[in-house]
Design a protein around this motif. Structure first.
Motif, PDB file in Angstrom:
ATOM      1  N   GLU A   1      69.036  25.525  34.246  1.00  0.00           N
ATOM      2  CA  GLU A   1      68.339  25.780  32.985  1.00  0.00           C
ATOM      3  C   GLU A   1      66.854  25.464  33.101  1.00  0.00           C
ATOM      4  OE1 GLU A   1      67.840  26.823  28.911  1.00  0.00           O
ATOM      5  OE2 GLU A   1      69.362  27.266  30.428  1.00  0.00           O
ATOM      6  N   LEU A   2      66.525  24.362  33.769  1.00  0.00           N
ATOM      7  CA  LEU A   2      65.119  23.991  33.944  1.00  0.00           C
ATOM      8  C   LEU A   2      64.375  25.040  34.763  1.00  0.00           C
ATOM      9  CD1 LEU A   2      62.809  21.993  33.564  1.00  0.00           C
ATOM     10  CD2 LEU A   2      63.617  20.771  35.618  1.00  0.00           C
ATOM     11  N   LEU A   3      64.993  25.524  35.841  1.00  0.00           N
ATOM     12  CA  LEU A   3      64.352  26.547  36.673  1.00  0.00           C
ATOM     13  C   LEU A   3      64.169  27.851  35.902  1.00  0.00           C
ATOM     14  CD1 LEU A   3      66.148  25.977  40.103  1.00  0.00           C
ATOM     15  CD2 LEU A   3      63.805  25.361  39.486  1.00  0.00           C
TER      16      LEU A   3
ATOM     17  N   THR B   1      57.006  29.248  45.980  1.00  0.00           N
ATOM     18  CA  THR B   1      57.190  28.136  46.919  1.00  0.00           C
ATOM     19  C   THR B   1      58.167  27.113  46.356  1.00  0.00           C
ATOM     20  OG1 THR B   1      54.913  28.432  47.696  1.00  0.00           O
ATOM     21  CG2 THR B   1      55.994  26.355  48.250  1.00  0.00           C
ATOM     22  N   LEU B   2      58.035  26.809  45.072  1.00  0.00           N
ATOM     23  CA  LEU B   2      58.946  25.868  44.420  1.00  0.00           C
ATOM     24  C   LEU B   2      60.387  26.365  44.504  1.00  0.00           C
ATOM     25  CD1 LEU B   2      59.582  23.438  42.579  1.00  0.00           C
ATOM     26  CD2 LEU B   2      59.022  24.897  40.622  1.00  0.00           C
ATOM     27  N   ILE B   3      60.613  27.640  44.175  1.00  0.00           N
ATOM     28  CA  ILE B   3      61.962  28.212  44.195  1.00  0.00           C
ATOM     29  C   ILE B   3      62.520  28.219  45.622  1.00  0.00           C
ATOM     30  CG2 ILE B   3      63.302  30.299  43.777  1.00  0.00           C
ATOM     31  CD1 ILE B   3      62.436  28.701  41.269  1.00  0.00           C
TER      32      ILE B   3
ATOM     33  N   HIS C   1      73.098  23.427  41.842  1.00  0.00           N
ATOM     34  CA  HIS C   1      73.969  24.240  41.006  1.00  0.00           C
ATOM     35  C   HIS C   1      74.270  23.568  39.669  1.00  0.00           C
ATOM     36  CE1 HIS C   1      75.702  26.591  44.710  1.00  0.00           C
ATOM     37  NE2 HIS C   1      74.429  26.852  44.464  1.00  0.00           N
ATOM     38  N   ASP C   2      73.730  22.380  39.468  1.00  0.00           N
ATOM     39  CA  ASP C   2      73.950  21.684  38.213  1.00  0.00           C
ATOM     40  C   ASP C   2      73.346  22.491  37.061  1.00  0.00           C
ATOM     41  OD1 ASP C   2      73.040  19.650  36.001  1.00  0.00           O
ATOM     42  OD2 ASP C   2      74.524  18.568  37.194  1.00  0.00           O
TER      43      ASP C   2
ATOM     44  N   VAL D   1      59.672  18.873  38.102  1.00  0.00           N
ATOM     45  CA  VAL D   1      58.574  18.480  37.203  1.00  0.00           C
ATOM     46  C   VAL D   1      57.387  17.922  37.978  1.00  0.00           C
ATOM     47  CG1 VAL D   1      60.124  18.071  35.270  1.00  0.00           C
ATOM     48  CG2 VAL D   1      59.524  16.165  36.770  1.00  0.00           C
ATOM     49  N   ASP D   2      57.630  17.443  39.193  1.00  0.00           N
ATOM     50  CA  ASP D   2      56.523  16.987  40.042  1.00  0.00           C
ATOM     51  C   ASP D   2      55.672  18.151  40.534  1.00  0.00           C
ATOM     52  OD1 ASP D   2      57.021  14.320  39.825  1.00  0.00           O
ATOM     53  OD2 ASP D   2      57.557  13.981  41.923  1.00  0.00           O
ATOM     54  N   HIS D   3      56.295  19.319  40.677  1.00  0.00           N
ATOM     55  CA  HIS D   3      55.611  20.425  41.353  1.00  0.00           C
ATOM     56  C   HIS D   3      55.372  21.655  40.491  1.00  0.00           C
ATOM     57  CE1 HIS D   3      57.332  18.031  44.704  1.00  0.00           C
ATOM     58  NE2 HIS D   3      56.190  18.361  45.290  1.00  0.00           N
TER      59      HIS D   3
END
Length: 357
Positions: free
Chosen positions: A141-143, A113-115, A135-136, A74-76
């Motif tokens: 889900e967020l990604l 870049t984030l991934i 792996h959580d 969420v920061d990026h």
């Protein structure tokens, strides 16, 4: 049959690695990884350490809690709000990261870049045999939702345009008979005609794997590639180079006097041949030639790969032959490189229909 007792070589413990063995394992792992991958991993891990230190006021340690990974996302990652796009990285920290050289510019990271930075953190946990927060289910889900959000906004990177035969001929016309021009012509044709080689494969092309098979013909053995990192011997490793590409390659080898080592190298002042080109230099050569040719579009080194696949499709080359040249093992993957062009009229299924009278 038993070996005789060894007096000078102490027996090892089977349950644990000695310090020497551990170093050897690390050396082999490091050698088996590509140079560019190692550089990108180090850069990503340095950024994680800098961000974590600024955000939490302490040194990063593995394993990283799941909450930290969620915070990193969420920061990026930009998200849509009533006031427009926003992300949670405080401006003071953002400015400090940019000023210190850990970050290129202010604002959210590009999605790729984030991934990549999440993937590098995941790899670090895997190597250290730690519980992996990446792996959580909450992180995954967020990604997944973040990618969909970027896709809806049209913010995902566009694929590079294809350098098919026509634009390829245009950029080849910019290559004069100077040493640099001869090199660039040979490099572009080698990369394109051998199946659309990746820039790293062009940069690492070595003359020991090149065999002349005729006046205007070579066979290049691609012993190591992204899809064959184990260096397994396969029929599709051998890439034929014929005609114009072979002629251009012969001209370059003649003028450069290269008989061993890297095929494509820097040309220094006065036409002197230097060290091997880097993958980034291969990209720069393609972009420079596209600019000189004045062709419109989003072109880069990967355009040679999509260009080869697209041109093969336009000329009705059997898909199996195309895949043998590119090295793809998946039909869906190779089709992902095909670009619809003005020459492709396969979707105009009504072109011969007569209007109602």
């Amino acid at each position: 049959m038993r070996l005789p007792t060894l007096k000078n070589t102490p027996a090892l413990e089977p349950e644990a690695l000695s310090e020497v063995t551990q170093r050897a394992v690390e050396d082999l792992l490091r050698e088996g990884e590509s140079k560019n991958t190692l550089i990108s991993y180090r850069s990503a891990l340095r950024y994680w350490a800098a961000w974590f230190g600024a955000r939490y006021g302490r040194q990063i340690q593995l394993p990283v809690p799941t909450a930290c990974v969620l915070q990193f996302v969420v920061d990026h990652a930009d998200r849509t709000t009533d006031k427009g796009l926003a992300h949670e990285l405080p401006i003071e920290i953002d400015q400090a990261l940019v000023k210190s050289g850990f970050k290129g510019k202010l604002g959210a990271l590009a999605h790729n870049t984030l991934i990549h930075r999440i993937a590098v953190l995941s790899k670090a946990h895997q190597i250290g045999e730690f519980k992996n927060p990446c792996h959580d289910p909450k992180v995954r889900e967020l990604l997944s939702r973040t990618r969909k959000a970027y896709a809806k906004r049209g913010a995902l990177p566009r694929k590079k345009d294809a350098l098919t035969k026509e634009p390829l001929q245009a950029i080849l016309q910019t290559c004069d008979d100077s040493v640099i021009g001869i090199r660039d012509r040979a490099l572009i044709l080698f990369a394109w005609s051998s199946g659309g080689r990746r820039r790293s494969e062009v940069a690492s092309a070595d003359i020991q794997f090149l065999k002349r098979t005729g006046p205007d013909a070579y066979l290049y053995n691609l012993a190591f590639s992204k899809t064959n990192q184990a260096g397994a011997e396969r029929a599709e490793n051998h890439k034929p180079i014929f005609g114009l590409a072979a002629q251009a390659l012969s001209a370059w080898l003649t003028v450069s006097h290269i008989t061993s080592g890297a095929i494509f190298r820097r040309v220094r002042k006065g036409g002197h041949i230097g060290e091997a080109l880097s993958p980034a230099a291969v990209k720069d050569i393609v972009k420079k030639r596209c600019l000189l040719a004045g062709i419109d579009g989003n072109y880069a080194a990967h355009s040679l790969r999509s260009g080869f696949v697209t041109e093969a499709g336009l000329q009705n080359v059997p898909l199996a032959q195309t895949m043998a040249m590119t090295g793809h093992h998946s039909v869906s993957t190779v089709l992902g490189y095909f670009r619809i062009t003005q020459e492709a009229e396969v979707t105009d299924l009504m072109r011969d229909a007569r209007p109602n009278t």
